[in-house]
Motif scaffolding. Structure first.
Motif: not given
Ligand code: TRP
Length: 476
Positions: A24, A27, A107, A111, A236, A240
């Motif tokens: 997660s 990314g 998001i 995304y 965070i 998630t």
């Molecule tokens: N962290 C992921 C990235 O760097 C994106 C992501 C997934 C995300 N789940 C998240 C961002 C929850 C914020 C909150 O691409």
């Protein structure tokens, strides 16, 4: 709602949690966003602020969020409800969950569009389009992709569909297998690219750009961007990690796992940055060229390196997979909420929510072409605005409230049950989450609202309001 609603799902093993959480976290944020915002914000000083935010704000909030999920045993909205009840706090804490579910949907809506670019690039690489490509041609190629709404829409739709299908298969269904293969693969490819970057002759410039800070380039807005990105990249502030934590069993060390997640995530971002800026400087490209950075630089590298066709195709395939394992985690809080709250089947919940999110994403697709001139929030296009509101406002706000809950509201015994810290570390942790992290977040927020000469006044006001607020919270 007299009884607590809890989730019945669980991970098939504890280490799978770490893999899924790293999946997660790692990314588009690491591979695409970190390099381009670093370029836009002048390099070293920005990186330093970002690393400080990861350590002082990101890591403790990551631990808190996973702990909240495990203790609340449900989707973010229900988990906060359960926890508020158990700790004798206000029902309004559910709003923290709502903020997260909404931010996740917003998001994800952009995304998938960006992940779609990576799919398009994977196809181009397989076709051999990058062979011998110049930096200018790569730039034109990227501009042409953005100017084509139908093509963007096609890839956006494809990525959304795949995300929905994976999520509808459940926690153990597809995620775990994809991740086992993806993470090692990504690391190997990054190391190969690092090797290539060292041969470009500009590796030293890249190291200097990333690690020698020039504070004159730093503005309060870049500090806000660095802080927002610390939240974004660690996944965070949104729930998630709460949902993923809710599938964890009691014996597991959240503290250790959080360290691993942070180390893996930061390492991938820095490696990606080193690679990309070596290529940028070797080809006389502009580090501040924005969201297209990754897509304008890497084709040049793949077009000229030995085995570039193979590695290029593999790289973009991995970007797509890294994006998918993050996309899943962006919709999971909403899906588990709809599923647990109303008993809607997971599959139906995934299709319903995915459909809504897809529709919002069409706006992002158009913001790169037909709606390019349409501005919200100052100079920002729809895509920039969505990114700004979610990353720079909703995530830090969510994280701040999580810190407040863990440090001020939660019973110390529950806290100690979930975070196995020695007494000294626990005190430091709580002190930081009570004062350090929340005030840092608020100061950064406020500094962006007022002009420089009023910052001192603003900080005093924040401290006052925060103290009153905490006093209220403590009274229950
Ligand atoms: N962290 C992921 C990235 O760097 C994106 C992501 C997934 C995300 N789940 C998240 C961002 C929850 C914020 C909150 O691409």
């Amino acid at each position: 709602m007299s009884q607590l609603k809890v989730s019945n799902d669980s991970w098939s093993s504890q280490t799978v949690f770490i893999l899924a959480a790293v999946g997660s976290a790692v990314g588009l944020g690491n591979l695409w966003k970190f390099p381009y915002i670093t370029g836009e914000n002048g390099g070293g000083a920005f990186v330093l602020v970002y690393l400080a935010c990861i350590l002082v704000i990101g890591l403790p909030i990551l631990m808190s969020e996973v702990a909240l999920g495990r203790a609340g045993k449900a989707n973010p909205i229900q988990a906060m409800s359960n926890l508020a009840k158990e700790n004798g706090a206000s029902k309004l804490w559910r709003l923290l969950g709502f903020n997260g579910v909404l931010a996740g949907a917003l998001i994800l809506s952009f995304y998938t569009v960006i992940a779609g670019w990576a799919v398009a690039y994977f196809m181009q690489s397989v076709r051999g389009d990058f062979s011998g490509i110049t930096a200018e041609a790569a730039g034109v190629n990227f501009d042409e992709l953005l100017a084509n709404p139908l093509e963007l829409l096609f890839w956006h739709t494809l990525v959304t569909l795949v995300t929905i299908v994976i999520v509808s298969k459940g926690v153990k269904g597809g995620i775990e297998k994809a991740i086992n293969f993806m993470l090692p693969g990504l690391l190997i490819i990054l190391l190969v690219l690092l090797g290539y970057a060292m041969t470009t002759g500009s590796f030293g410039d890249s190291v200097r750009f990333l690690f020698s800070p020039d504070f004159s380039k730093l503005t309060w807005e870049s500090v806000l961007v660095a802080m927002g990105h610390a939240f974004f990249t660690l996944s965070i502030g949104l729930g998630t990690m709460m949902v993923y934590g809710s599938y964890l069993s009691k014996e597991f060390s959240i503290v250790k796992a959080s360290f691993w997640i942070v180390i893996a995530d930061t390492a991938v971002a820095l490696l990606a940055g080193l690679v990309i800026f070596s290529i940028v400087f070797a080809n006389g490209l502009e580090p501040g060229s924005g969201p297209g950075l990754l897509f304008q630089t890497l084709p040049v590298a793949f077009g000229h390196m030995w085995g570039g066709w193979f590695f290029g195709s593999l790289f973009f395939a991995l970007v797509v997979m890294a994006a998918l394992s993050s996309a899943i985690s962006l919709i999971e809080p909403a899906v588990s909420w709809v599923n647990q709250q109303w008993g809607v089947e997971r599959t139906q919940a995934a299709w319903l929510l995915g459909g809504i999110i897809w529709l919002i994403g069409v706006g992002t697709v158009l913001s790169f072409n037909e709606w390019k001139g349409l501005h919200f929030l100052g100079e920002r296009t729809l895509f920039d605005s969505l990114d700004f509101i979610t990353t720079n406002i909703m995530l830090p706000l969510g994280g701040l409230l999580m810190a407040v809950f863990i440090a001020w509201v939660m019973k110390p015994s529950t806290r100690a049950d979930n975070l196995e810290l020695s007494e000294g570390w626990m005190n430091l942790f709580v002190l930081n989450l009570r004062w350090g992290a929340p005030i840092a977040v608020m100061v950064v927020f406020a500094s962006n609202l007022v002009s420089a000469d009023r910052v001192g006044f603003m900080i005093a006001a924040i401290l006052g309001i925060y103290a009153v607020y905490i006093w209220q919270v403590r009274r229950g």
